[in-house]
Motif scaffolding. Structure first.
Motif, mmCIF file in Angstrom:
data_model
loop_
_atom_site.group_PDB
_atom_site.id
_atom_site.type_symbol
_atom_site.label_atom_id
_atom_site.label_comp_id
_atom_site.label_asym_id
_atom_site.label_seq_id
_atom_site.Cartn_x
_atom_site.Cartn_y
_atom_site.Cartn_z
ATOM 1 N N UNK A 20 39.003 39.150 34.227
ATOM 2 C CA UNK A 20 39.510 40.493 34.472
ATOM 3 C C UNK A 20 38.462 41.487 34.010
ATOM 4 N N UNK A 21 38.203 42.469 34.832
ATOM 5 C CA UNK A 21 37.277 43.533 34.488
ATOM 6 C C UNK A 21 38.013 44.451 33.511
ATOM 7 N N UNK A 22 37.567 44.496 32.279
ATOM 8 C CA UNK A 22 38.255 45.269 31.243
ATOM 9 C C UNK A 22 38.159 46.774 31.481
ATOM 10 N N UNK A 23 37.182 47.213 32.238
ATOM 11 C CA UNK A 23 37.035 48.638 32.530
ATOM 12 C C UNK A 23 38.005 49.084 33.621
ATOM 13 N N UNK A 24 38.050 48.342 34.728
ATOM 14 C CA UNK A 24 38.877 48.743 35.874
ATOM 15 C C UNK A 24 40.261 48.091 35.869
ATOM 16 N N UNK A 25 40.402 47.002 35.110
ATOM 17 C CA UNK A 25 41.664 46.257 35.109
ATOM 18 C C UNK A 25 41.789 45.294 36.272
ATOM 19 N N UNK A 26 40.787 45.258 37.141
ATOM 20 C CA UNK A 26 40.843 44.371 38.303
ATOM 21 C C UNK A 26 40.746 42.906 37.886
ATOM 22 N N UNK A 27 41.530 42.075 38.578
ATOM 23 C CA UNK A 27 41.423 40.630 38.398
ATOM 24 C C UNK A 27 40.351 40.125 39.343
ATOM 25 N N UNK A 28 39.570 39.155 38.872
ATOM 26 C CA UNK A 28 38.462 38.630 39.653
ATOM 27 C C UNK A 28 38.802 37.207 40.093
ATOM 28 N N UNK A 29 38.770 37.000 41.399
ATOM 29 C CA UNK A 29 39.017 35.685 41.988
ATOM 30 C C UNK A 29 37.704 35.132 42.527
#
Length: 190
Positions: free
Chosen positions: A70-79
């Motif tokens: 998970x990108x801690x800056x944007x909150x996006x989950x990375x697949x």
């Protein structure tokens, strides 16, 4: 990345089937995403139907996508595609459109860059590929194209990686080459 098929929405039963498969894979491979909770991932997915479509394309072509962080800056989950070998439905492709058009005969059906764009995903970089390899042993019998620097591509080359002898290798080839055991792995941020 804008998905050219973002207006396409999967039928509800297909979305449920995909979410079920993703949840099962998530729970089976907790080492890939320590500290993350499926309920939060699912909530994010359910509000991003175009990303669900892309994940379905990753799944349909044999990528077995899973959360790798998970990108801690944007909150996006990375697949990333986490199939043991390069996704079966994305093999026998050259690197990009320019390489495909440069072939005079025996052209492959597609290129890695074009397929990734059509799916709404990005091809893994060398760094991402090496990160993936820390989570398991991938591409022990196949190889995967990786994002190639413009300076190498300008000279006609393209890069790919695999894992042999318990080591991750980075190689080069002509961008127009294609092999039955070489495909590409993608990433998607949700």
């Amino acid at each position: 990345m804008n998905n050219i098929n973002s207006n396409i929405e999967s039928p509800p039963e297909q979305r449920e089937e995909l979410l079920s498969a993703l949840k099962a894979r998530f729970e089976k491979n907790m080492n890939r995403h320590k500290g993350l909770e499926w309920a939060k991932v699912q909530a994010k997915l359910e509000t991003n139907t175009e990303k669900l479509w892309s994940l379905n394309e990753m799944e349909r072509t044999g990528g077995e996508p899973d959360v790798v962080g998970q990108d801690r800056t944007t909150g996006e989950y990375i697949f990333y595609d986490c199939s043991a070998e390069s996704p079966k439905g994305r093999r026998s492709v050259c690197y990009d459109r320019k390489a495909l058009e440069s072939r005079k005969e025996h052209k492959p059906d597609n290129s890695a860059i074009d397929m990734a764009a059509a799916m709404g995903i990005e091809i893994l970089t060398e760094e991402q590929y090496r990160e993936l390899q820390k989570l398991g042993n991938f591409d022990t019998k196949t190889s995967s194209w990786v994002e190639t620097p413009a300076s190498i591509r300008k000279l006609g080359g393209a890069l790919f990686c695999d894992r042999r002898y318990d080591t991750v290798f980075l190689y080069h080839n002509g961008a127009e080459s294609y092999y039955t055991a070489r495909g590409f792995r993608g990433s998607l941020r949700v």
